[in-house]
Each structure stands twice: as C-alpha cells, then as structure tokens.
Motif scaffolding. Structure first.
Motif, PDB file in Angstrom:
ATOM      1  N   UNK A   1       2.856  -5.342  -3.158  1.00 21.27           N
ATOM      2  CA  UNK A   1       1.577  -5.472  -3.870  1.00 21.27           C
ATOM      3  C   UNK A   1       0.477  -4.862  -3.020  1.00 21.27           C
ATOM      4  N   UNK A   2      -0.324  -3.957  -3.596  1.00 21.22           N
ATOM      5  CA  UNK A   2      -1.388  -3.331  -2.798  1.00 21.22           C
ATOM      6  C   UNK A   2      -2.497  -4.292  -2.412  1.00 21.22           C
ATOM      7  N   UNK A   3      -2.707  -5.356  -3.210  1.00 17.17           N
ATOM      8  CA  UNK A   3      -3.779  -6.287  -2.900  1.00 17.17           C
ATOM      9  C   UNK A   3      -3.561  -7.078  -1.625  1.00 17.17           C
ATOM     10  N   UNK A   4      -2.324  -7.143  -1.141  1.00 18.68           N
ATOM     11  CA  UNK A   4      -2.067  -7.817   0.131  1.00 18.68           C
ATOM     12  C   UNK A   4      -2.610  -7.019   1.310  1.00 18.68           C
ATOM     13  N   UNK A   5      -2.766  -5.715   1.132  1.00 16.64           N
ATOM     14  CA  UNK A   5      -3.240  -4.820   2.201  1.00 16.64           C
ATOM     15  C   UNK A   5      -2.407  -4.985   3.456  1.00 16.64           C
ATOM     16  N   UNK A   6      -1.120  -4.762   3.328  1.00 16.65           N
ATOM     17  CA  UNK A   6      -0.202  -4.877   4.462  1.00 16.65           C
ATOM     18  C   UNK A   6       0.522  -3.559   4.681  1.00 16.65           C
ATOM     19  N   UNK A   7       0.381  -3.024   5.873  1.00 16.22           N
ATOM     20  CA  UNK A   7       1.109  -1.834   6.285  1.00 16.22           C
ATOM     21  C   UNK A   7       1.519  -1.994   7.730  1.00 16.22           C
TER      22      UNK A   7
ATOM     23  N   UNK B   1       3.380  -2.598  14.717  1.00 17.45           N
ATOM     24  CA  UNK B   1       2.063  -3.229  14.663  1.00 17.45           C
ATOM     25  C   UNK B   1       1.666  -3.330  13.195  1.00 17.45           C
ATOM     26  N   UNK B   2       1.397  -4.535  12.741  1.00 17.67           N
ATOM     27  CA  UNK B   2       1.011  -4.748  11.349  1.00 17.67           C
ATOM     28  C   UNK B   2      -0.459  -4.348  11.176  1.00 17.67           C
ATOM     29  N   UNK B   3      -0.735  -3.625  10.102  1.00 17.67           N
ATOM     30  CA  UNK B   3      -2.080  -3.128   9.832  1.00 17.67           C
ATOM     31  C   UNK B   3      -2.548  -3.581   8.456  1.00 17.67           C
ATOM     32  N   UNK B   4      -3.834  -3.449   8.219  1.00 18.88           N
ATOM     33  CA  UNK B   4      -4.420  -3.801   6.927  1.00 18.88           C
ATOM     34  C   UNK B   4      -4.228  -2.610   5.993  1.00 18.88           C
TER      35      UNK B   4
ATOM     36  N   UNK C   1      -3.791 -13.449   8.481  1.00 20.48           N
ATOM     37  CA  UNK C   1      -2.669 -14.271   8.921  1.00 20.48           C
ATOM     38  C   UNK C   1      -1.870 -14.816   7.744  1.00 20.48           C
ATOM     39  N   UNK C   2      -2.550 -15.350   6.740  1.00 17.96           N
ATOM     40  CA  UNK C   2      -1.834 -15.985   5.641  1.00 17.96           C
ATOM     41  C   UNK C   2      -1.082 -14.954   4.805  1.00 17.96           C
ATOM     42  N   UNK C   3      -1.649 -13.769   4.619  1.00 21.79           N
ATOM     43  CA  UNK C   3      -0.947 -12.732   3.868  1.00 21.79           C
ATOM     44  C   UNK C   3       0.308 -12.273   4.603  1.00 21.79           C
TER      45      UNK C   3
END
Length: 402
Positions: A250-256, A107-110, A281-283
């Motif tokens: 990159x931390x600014x994408x906020x993807x975990x 599950x992709x998280x912010x 979605x775009x990130x």
C-alpha cells in the motif's frame, strides 16, 4: 489642528527561496493529479496502484495486533535504521530474488522516494555528474537536481542502455553515479536484459562510479522470466539498491528501503537522521506483522493477475487510439506503457484537449533531462479495470482524431 501620522517603518523584502529550489521543476505528474480527480475523467496519468486490490482485512488485522500486543513500543520513537523484523523480512525477499542480503544491510525509508533523496544527499556534491537514462523517472531527476548534480543523459532504447555511449561519457566526465530503473522502467516499462546489466556493471567497475538501482516494480511481473538485480552481478558497494512496499502492499504506508553496504551505511543513516529521525514506528511494525502472517505473497499474486488483464486491455486499445505510425512498448510487468507518436505531434499541447474529452495521460517531455521529445507520452494501466481502460482508449482516439 493637523494630526501628524506616524511614519510607517521601513521594511526590507524577504530573502528569496534557495537557488536549488528555484531551479527545480515541479512534478507534472503531481500537478496533473489535481486536474484529473474531477468526476468522469479516466486518467492514464498517475501511476497509482488499484485501491480495490489492497488487502484491507490483512492490514486491519496487523495494525490491531501490533497495537494490542505491543502498543507502547509501536507508538514510540524507534531506531533510524528501522524495525529489526521488517529489515529482516526485506532482506529475505531480496535473497529470494537472487541478491543475498542481511538485515543489517537494509535501512527502512519513508517510501523509496526518500531513499533516492537520502542517497542523493549522501553521494552527490554540487557539480557532480550523475548519468541518467533518457527518458528517466521524473522524481529522481528532481532529487539529483536539488542536490546540485549535473544531469547527463545516457542514450537508452528498446535494447537497454547504450553501453558504448555510457563508457564514452564515463571516460570523459568521471561521473559519481549512474541512475537506472532496470526492471519495468518508469516511464517506458522496458527491462534491461541480463547481458545489458552485466555490461553496465562492467563499465561502472572499469570507470569507478556507483550504480543506483531503483527497483520498485520487480515483483510486478506478468510474463517472461525474472532477471537478476544489478547488485547481484558485482562486488558489494558498486551498486546500491532501493525498493518499495508502495506497489505491492500500500502506498499510503510510505515504506521503502535502501540496501546499503559498510562503505555507505553510515552516510545514509546520518542523512536520514537529519531528514526525519526514523520512519513511522507503527507502520513498520504493522508491515512486519503482515509479512510474518504470510499474506503478502497471495496479495501480490492477485495484483499480478489483475494488472495483467489491465495491461492487455490497454495494449489492445492502442492501435485504434493512437495516430497511424505510432509505436509503443509492450512491457512484461510494472505499471506503464510508453508511446511515441509520429513526428510533428506535441502531446503537451494536446493535453488540454484530452481533458476536454475526460481522459488524461502524462506528456513524455518532462521525463527527459535534456532534449525532450514532444511526441511521447506515458500511459499507466493499473488504476482502472479493463472496461474503463477500453472506454479511455476510445476517448483518446477522439482526441487524436480531432
């Protein structure tokens, strides 16, 4: 003639903030960032990736390609679980590390920070016991505290988690969860070896609690051999894992992400729906394109090589910087060195003096759920090059000498 003034309406005080927020501590690290952003300060405080190492060309190309080829979809709402291609790419990287994973498990998280929050929501009821390493990652302590957990420290040291103490606590307190950062831990930088990981998992199996394996630093290894994730050492569901692109992309994408299993997946999805419906979605689409381009492995290799130089520069400067009798970790990877000064020192009290010398660190006390150790501090080595790190350690020497 006397003019009567209207009687002001009676007002009642506004309600107080929720008790869980009133009881939570602010992050000393986030608070410090504002103080350390002034020009001239060399800050070992924030665990910030080096921005000059970000692959801007690759990111620019991926965003451009996504918007050009599939812009309407990339700007639309998307499934809560995340972009299918990105989930598959995360699963493939987990599998390469010895943890067989399917895209449906992810599950992709912010950011992985949201993963911790979602798991606290899905797994922890008010009053539940959550065992945590001591010291431990500060923002995780905040998550569990906000969920109403009773945080209980497990003794931990250079040899890893004290397994006998863990078993004793588990037998007496029936914990819901053990939280650990097993690889290049924040804040200490230490790594649990394979024997310690197997022993921790065995205690969890015997006493019936889950392990939350927070693993954002595993790909930042500069020396030594990789160690299998805890989730690879036990049956599905016993260990739930979180990961992040913040430290390698990159931390600014906020993807975990959260690596789940059927017993947990639905609860995490519901918690995420309530939190933000889905991650950008775009990130996600741009990250999936970037991973498919094959550029990430080369970018990570460049980052590892540079961070190794920076780690070595910090370790070289500490003998002259810290008071005689100090001890510190020598991590094989990650972003942090943990130092312990001789008894009697108080790094929180010394921080204003450090800022007067235009250098900063994070005092160690906030990382302890109970019984803080005032003579400890955390130093991050990733933000500056070796020359600036050397100057920073000279400034630290002046702080402790004064």
């Amino acid at each position: 003639m006397t003019t009567l003034q209207p009687t002001p309406p009676t007002t009642t005080a506004l309600p107080a903030l929720a008790a869980r927020v009133r009881a939570a501590r602010s992050s000393v690290i986030r608070d410090l960032l504002a103080l350390t952003e002034r020009p001239g300060v060399i800050s070992f405080a924030g665990g910030l990736p080096a921005p000059e190492l970000f692959d801007l060309d690759g990111a620019r190309a991926s965003f451009a390609a996504v918007l050009a080829d599939d812009g309407p979809r990339a700007l639309q709402y998307s499934p809560t679980e995340g972009d299918r291609a990105l989930r598959a790419a995360v699963a493939a990287r987990c599998t390469e590390r010895g943890l067989p994973t399917d895209g449906a498990d992810v599950i992709i998280t912010t950011g992985s920070q949201q993963g911790l929050n979602l798991l606290a929501t899905a797994l922890v009821d008010p009053g539940d016991v959550v065992l945590v390493e001591s010291p431990s990652y500060l923002a995780a302590l905040q998550c569990f505290a906000l969920a109403g957990a009773r945080l209980v420290p497990v003794p931990s040291g250079e040899d890893g988690i004290d397994v006998d103490a863990l078993a004793d606590l588990a037998a007496r307190l029936a914990p819901k969860l053990l939280y650990t950062v097993p690889t290049f831990q924040n804040p200490t930088g230490r790594t649990l070896d394979l024997a310690n990981r197997r022993a921790v998992v065995a205690v969890a199996e015997q006493h019936g609690f889950r392990v939350l394996e927070d693993d954002p630093y595993a790909e930042l290894r500069y020396s030594g051999e990789p160690v299998l994730p805890l989730a690879a050492l036990t049956e599905p569901g016993r260990v739930v894992s979180t990961g992040s692109f913040s430290k390698i992309l990159a931390p600014g994408l906020r993807l975990g992400w959260v690596r789940t299993d059927p017993s947990l997946r639905a609860g995490v999805v519901v918690a995420k729906q309530a939190a933000d419906l889905h991650t950008s979605t775009v990130d996600q689409a741009a990250a999936a394109h970037y991973l498919a381009s094959g550029r990430l492995d080369a970018a990570v290799a460049r980052t590892r090589a540079e961070y190794r130089r920076r780690r070595d520069a910090l370790l070289a400067g500490l003998p002259a910087a810290l008071p005689a009798g100090s001890r510190w970790t020598s991590p094989d990877g990650g972003m942090f060195v943990w130092a312990t000064l001789p008894a009697g020192w108080d790094t929180t009290a010394l921080l204003p003096r450090a800022l007067e010398h235009d250098v900063a660190y994070v005092p160690g006390a906030p990382f302890f759920p109970t019984d803080p150790e005032p003579a400890t501090l955390r130093l991050s080595f990733t933000t500056y090059g070796p020359d600036a790190i050397a100057e920073g350690t000279r400034r630290l020497a002046a702080v402790f000498a004064s």
